[in-house]
Motif scaffolding. Sequence first.
Motif, mmCIF file in Angstrom:
data_model
loop_
_atom_site.group_PDB
_atom_site.id
_atom_site.type_symbol
_atom_site.label_atom_id
_atom_site.label_comp_id
_atom_site.label_asym_id
_atom_site.label_seq_id
_atom_site.Cartn_x
_atom_site.Cartn_y
_atom_site.Cartn_z
ATOM 1 N N UNK A 163 34.769 47.350 34.329
ATOM 2 C CA UNK A 163 33.046 47.113 34.345
ATOM 3 C C UNK A 163 33.057 45.730 34.742
ATOM 4 N N UNK A 164 32.190 45.434 35.792
ATOM 5 C CA UNK A 164 31.642 43.862 36.080
ATOM 6 C C UNK A 164 32.886 43.455 37.273
ATOM 7 N N UNK A 165 33.411 44.236 37.972
ATOM 8 C CA UNK A 165 34.302 44.115 39.099
ATOM 9 C C UNK A 165 33.580 43.700 40.158
ATOM 10 N N UNK A 166 33.900 42.730 40.926
ATOM 11 C CA UNK A 166 33.211 42.206 42.227
ATOM 12 C C UNK A 166 33.747 42.803 43.356
ATOM 13 N N UNK A 167 32.915 42.886 44.484
ATOM 14 C CA UNK A 167 33.173 43.722 45.544
ATOM 15 C C UNK A 167 34.725 43.364 46.127
ATOM 16 N N UNK A 168 34.997 42.011 46.218
ATOM 17 C CA UNK A 168 36.249 41.587 46.774
ATOM 18 C C UNK A 168 37.491 42.129 46.099
ATOM 19 N N UNK A 169 37.407 42.226 44.771
ATOM 20 C CA UNK A 169 38.350 42.910 44.019
ATOM 21 C C UNK A 169 38.538 44.460 44.201
ATOM 22 N N UNK A 170 37.263 45.159 44.174
ATOM 23 C CA UNK A 170 37.213 46.542 44.756
ATOM 24 C C UNK A 170 37.897 46.498 45.762
ATOM 25 N N UNK A 171 37.882 45.852 46.782
ATOM 26 C CA UNK A 171 38.311 45.775 48.144
ATOM 27 C C UNK A 171 39.879 45.906 47.788
ATOM 28 N N UNK A 201 41.705 41.602 38.368
ATOM 29 C CA UNK A 201 41.751 42.856 37.457
ATOM 30 C C UNK A 201 43.281 43.572 37.931
ATOM 31 N N UNK A 202 44.023 42.993 38.821
ATOM 32 C CA UNK A 202 45.060 43.757 39.216
ATOM 33 C C UNK A 202 46.084 44.391 38.185
#
Lengths: 332, 287, 151, 660
Positions: free
Chosen positions: A87-95, A53-54
Amino acid sequence: MQLDKSDLQEALRILSAEAGVFVPSVVEGVSRFALWDGESSIDLSRVNTELPPKDILFPQTEKMYSYKMGKNIEIKEIIDNPKQVVFGIRPCDVKSIGCMDKVFLEKTYVDSFYAGKRENLTVISVGCTQTDRTCFCDSMGLSPSDAPGADVMMNDTGDTFVVEAYTDKGKQVMEAWKPLLKKGGKKPAAPECTLKVKMSPEISVKLSKMFEHPIWEEVSRPCIGCATCTYVCPTCYCFDMNSDNHSSEGTKFRCWDSCMFSDYSRMAGGHNPRPGKKERVRNRYMHKLSYFNERYETSLCAGCGRCADKCPAHMDITAFIDRVAEEEMENA
Amino acid sequence: MNDTLEIKREAQLRETARRLLEDGTVGYIIGWGTTRFEDKTAPLFAAKPEEADRLVWNEYCINSLAKYSLDDKYPEKKIGICVRGCDSRAVNRLVNDKQIERENLFLIGMPCSGKENSVCEGCSHKNPVVYDILIGEPVEENTEEKASAERFREIEEFEKMSPDERYEFWAKQYDKCIRCYACRNICPACSCKECYADQYMVGWQGKQNNRAESQVYGLTRAYHVGDRCIECGECERVCPMGLPIMRQTKKMLKDINDLFGNYECGVESERAPVLGEYDLTDRDEFM
Amino acid sequence: MSVEKNWEPKIIAFTCNWCTYTGADLAGLNRMKYPENVHLVRVPCSSRVNPQFILRAFQKGCDGVMVCGCHPGDCHYATGNYFTRRRFMLMKRLLEYNGIDPQRFQARWISGSEAAKFRDTMTQVTAQIRELGPNSKFQEKWYQEGGPENE
Amino acid sequence: MSRTGVIICHCGTNIASMVDVEKVAEEIGKIPGVVYSVTNKYTCSEPGQQMIKDAIEEHSLDRIVIGACTPRMHETTFRKMLKGTKINPYMLEIANLREQCAWVHTDKEKATEKAISLVRMSVAKVGSNKPLFTSFIPIHKKALVIGGGIAGIQAALDIADAGHEVTLVEREPSIGGKMVMLDKTFPTLDCSACISTPKMVDVSAHPNITLKTSCEVEAVTGYVGNFEVTIRQKARYVNHDICTGCGLCETKCPSKISDEFNQGIGERKAIYKLFPQAVPAKPVIDAQNCRKLNGSAKCGVCQIVCPLQCIDFEDKDQLITETYGAIVVATGYELIDWTKLYGEYGSGRYADVISGLQFERLVNASGPTEGHILRPSDQKEPKDVVIVKCVGSRDEKKGKSYCSRACCMYGAKHAHQILEKIPGSNVYIFYMDVRTPGKGYEEFYNRTREDGATYIRGRVAKIYKEGDKLICTGEDTLIGKPVTVKADMVILETAMVPARGVEEIVSKLGISMDGDHWVQEAHPKLRPVETQTAGIFLAGTCQGPKDIPDTVAQASAAAVKVCGVFSKEQMETSPMISRVNEEKCCGCEFCVKCCPYSAIAMKEIDGREGNRKIKRMVATVNSGLCQGCGACTAACRTGAIDLLGYTNDQILKEVDALCL
């Protein structure tokens, strides 16, 4: 609080009233985050999208300002920061968004373009129920079902989502979802990553002493010097600037750049501090696992496994980390 | 792939590799080695005799190895390379383009009956066209008609679409392109010292990623390698976005076959690339 | 791009200095009239024209591109236009394969004495391109949306 | 930022009438980088040029764009003007506003708009012009003439008379070529030997000419002004420095060989002078047929007999390499071997069916029959002679498609000689057309008809022997009836073809041939004595069939071209040539194949790989040979080789500028 899966469409519609909602979807055969068109169902079956999502916060080509030469030179900064929700972003992408925040917002200089977009972005993370074979986020100190950096954390418990707000932006979302939310719901246990990687803070310390180690020669050989790993990596944030000029007017833009390109660090006069593959692969791994840690106390790798999946030469950062773990240092 | 034959071939490969490394005919051998995942192999550079046993030979050995010789153009000792049919054509390609010296290479021929790769379907050269030593018995080639029918099937079908449909198809494909240049870096026909796309001062190719720039890049690369493409399919395999790049590059090969007689690259000692020569009897369609 | 009504096709022609450019001058000398849409780029030989220039022209907003040179056999540099013929036979098919209308890219052999042929070719090509309408394929957005105003 | 000056020319009313020049100047003035934009009535005139020079000083301009007539007209004028200023003459671009804008358009407003975009393109292009400097290559003032026929002799004499050194290379033991074999020459009928042998003697006596007979060109490298030519001096087994040419050895030599100079009529010895007036007048030994040298006997009688001991059987071929500034190709012609092509004329079985040159040897006073026309079969004087023209010429199926130009005239000459030398003889000439394209040619043809030669319009279908007569059957197309002639002898006027071995010489020199293997001239009408390669010229029948007057004219023309090259100490080469950026060149040699002038070669330079010193191959352009066509630039994928004056960067900017 809880949200029924059946109400998910309605929930997103509420959000999309005043913000563009990005959801994981498949566009022309490539799974990425794309603007939700309002009706299509959200497919959360895939653990990670192929493209991170970057590019919502840090687009591949971002126009910065336009200029017009005439009697006097007129420069106009191009600001387009609409309110957006991912929406629907995974924890690794949030990190990884967290890592980019550290780079673009913290320390002395604040990147106005990034800051504007980040300000208007609400992150709604959905925890993973199962992991891919290339996932190793728990070895990197993350939990597949919890994203501390998100505004709203949702976990799938079968037919409902357990919803928690972590930030006031999250509280506004909960406010907007009030009619749909129900009480109760227990957070499910986090799934286990099948891929175990011996990552630990000692690794980054060890790496910092391994600059001249022969391991680099051997590890870097299969690399073909393309930018696939850096462009699919959620945390790579290097960019280059160039201009698109048309005689008396034009625009200045910034675009992704990759440290793996042979001309990335070529300087005026032709000198290149990182001429060969060895130096470039070393630089990338060190930046991911050691340099970033020294400056920001967290590693730049979130363990999403996209680079290991997409690399044409099948190089794999996890195998490298294990290799470093086993390497006994003579002078350690 | 019937396993017994391949397992025997793998054992013979390891034994040959060990011997070559021990008696010093080669400095190191480029082959395929295991990775963490069972269905993927990665290029392996075996330098010491005991490392020879890490070489593998199974249906997942799909990486092309020939272009790695470009990284070591002036080796003290010969470089051993395991070459399947397509890799041997890649070696011919690089030798004919004067980028590597044939004497610097020791080619270990690996007859290949097809890998987990869509391009192996219509493969016309399963046995290596050039090698110094052959491991095991040559495999039976595809029949002439099957290979040639398969060669341009995809292109002929695509040509049936109307111009606008074709443009829309390519426009969508190039919208996906993220300009990672993996297709350029893996291609044995792309061996320039400094690619035109990296020369911003001259201004051929902008760095911004929009549809027009990607289209110009896609077509320029198709034109640059068009008359030297060895149809190994690596560009399509490595593309992270899954663009059908072969459908673009093989179009020129199809035209060259129609216009200048049958033409296959990297098979024998090269007839000069079509764009490098001329013929007074060429068709003259420009009046 | 101005408003649809009085849209004028923009055509670029790479012309070889010894034949077609001389033919164009001869057409001028004889006061032959042809439409204003064609702009000539003078190159020493048609073999100097790199097929990438054609892509560049379409990308930067041309509606039609031409490459003109001497007839095969009487190129001032002996074998120049044999290479041109091969290069553009292949590039023409590659462009058509990608959806460009065949009439938008044309190559012609026009010698230094064929002034009439030069005028007729220019008139005919301009008419063909005008009938095809503005070209949006391969074009950068900058031109499609009328340049800077819409930034 | 560049400081560009733009001058839009009215050209009187030529441009101003159709293009609003003021608006163009004003519009262009807005472009960033343009600091001076004016119009001018007559830019090419003296005041116009002065105005530009002043502007350069006043506004310290560094590049100029002139919107005026076609650059092909005044580009050189304006470049000469810039030579007098501080701006390099190549920092100039000219927009063609007259021939390609004002004169060819009708709508003034659109024409002005086009003028603006044309000038805009030139301004964009001049933005990336770089100063260019002509380079000089040294000229070795020494010429090489290949071929010792009348063409080579004339060219060598003219160049030598102009004061330059010449080397004349001839592969036969003597110069003279085909002309010296002839008896008389048309139309003046003066004796061929009388006009060519004095020239041959001049050649051997001329201080500036080094004569190299029995020599062949082995290899040619280099370029105009600096040709490295290796010449092979074939072993002659006779030391020409001591030998006085007394001829004693020739009389004593036992072996007899068919004399190729006399076209196979009569014999010569193994040690021989090509013909009595040979230059140099010294014998050579024919190694194949000399009994001592081909090992068939221990002879060596010539060595014993020779008073000055000039014979040396251990003589070997020698190779000499020298540098020449220019080369003239004068390799001449041969007659087609009709025996392999025309079975209907007996394909050589009948001794009395002879070729034109064989008849020349018969009728020549120094020939084997001392000038008496005796038919080769029984040495009897023929009474009825048939001459057949266009044998092999104008005959696509069997021979050559072209007309050999000279046979009509020497056919008439042969008829005249027979009628004059054999009183009461009859000559029948079978012809398709009679071509008399020269001064005095038609009159000469009419005279032979009046002398009694019978011209029959038609081809001879068949010749066969009956008793000691040769029956020639044909058809007289004018009266539409078949004709048969019983002849004692038949002369076939056969087609001219390029000399044997011309293919090797052409490939060694790197020049080209046409379909019939005649040497390809640069331009058939405008540059007939030059080739595509600078510094290599051609003369005589090597370029195509022709008669002696044309051959000599071409020889003198080629000589003047050579003197033109030698008139300067150094030769200035155009700076608009290709140049290789060695940093980007990967040595793939794609460009080498595309160069029409083979001006690109590969050279080894040292480079670095990682921390190691290595040697790598890169392309390099020879400034003497490159004519600036640019074919190589489009072949180079990386753009490492670029054509100065029309670089990729400039043309890209021009394309961009058009599309604003």
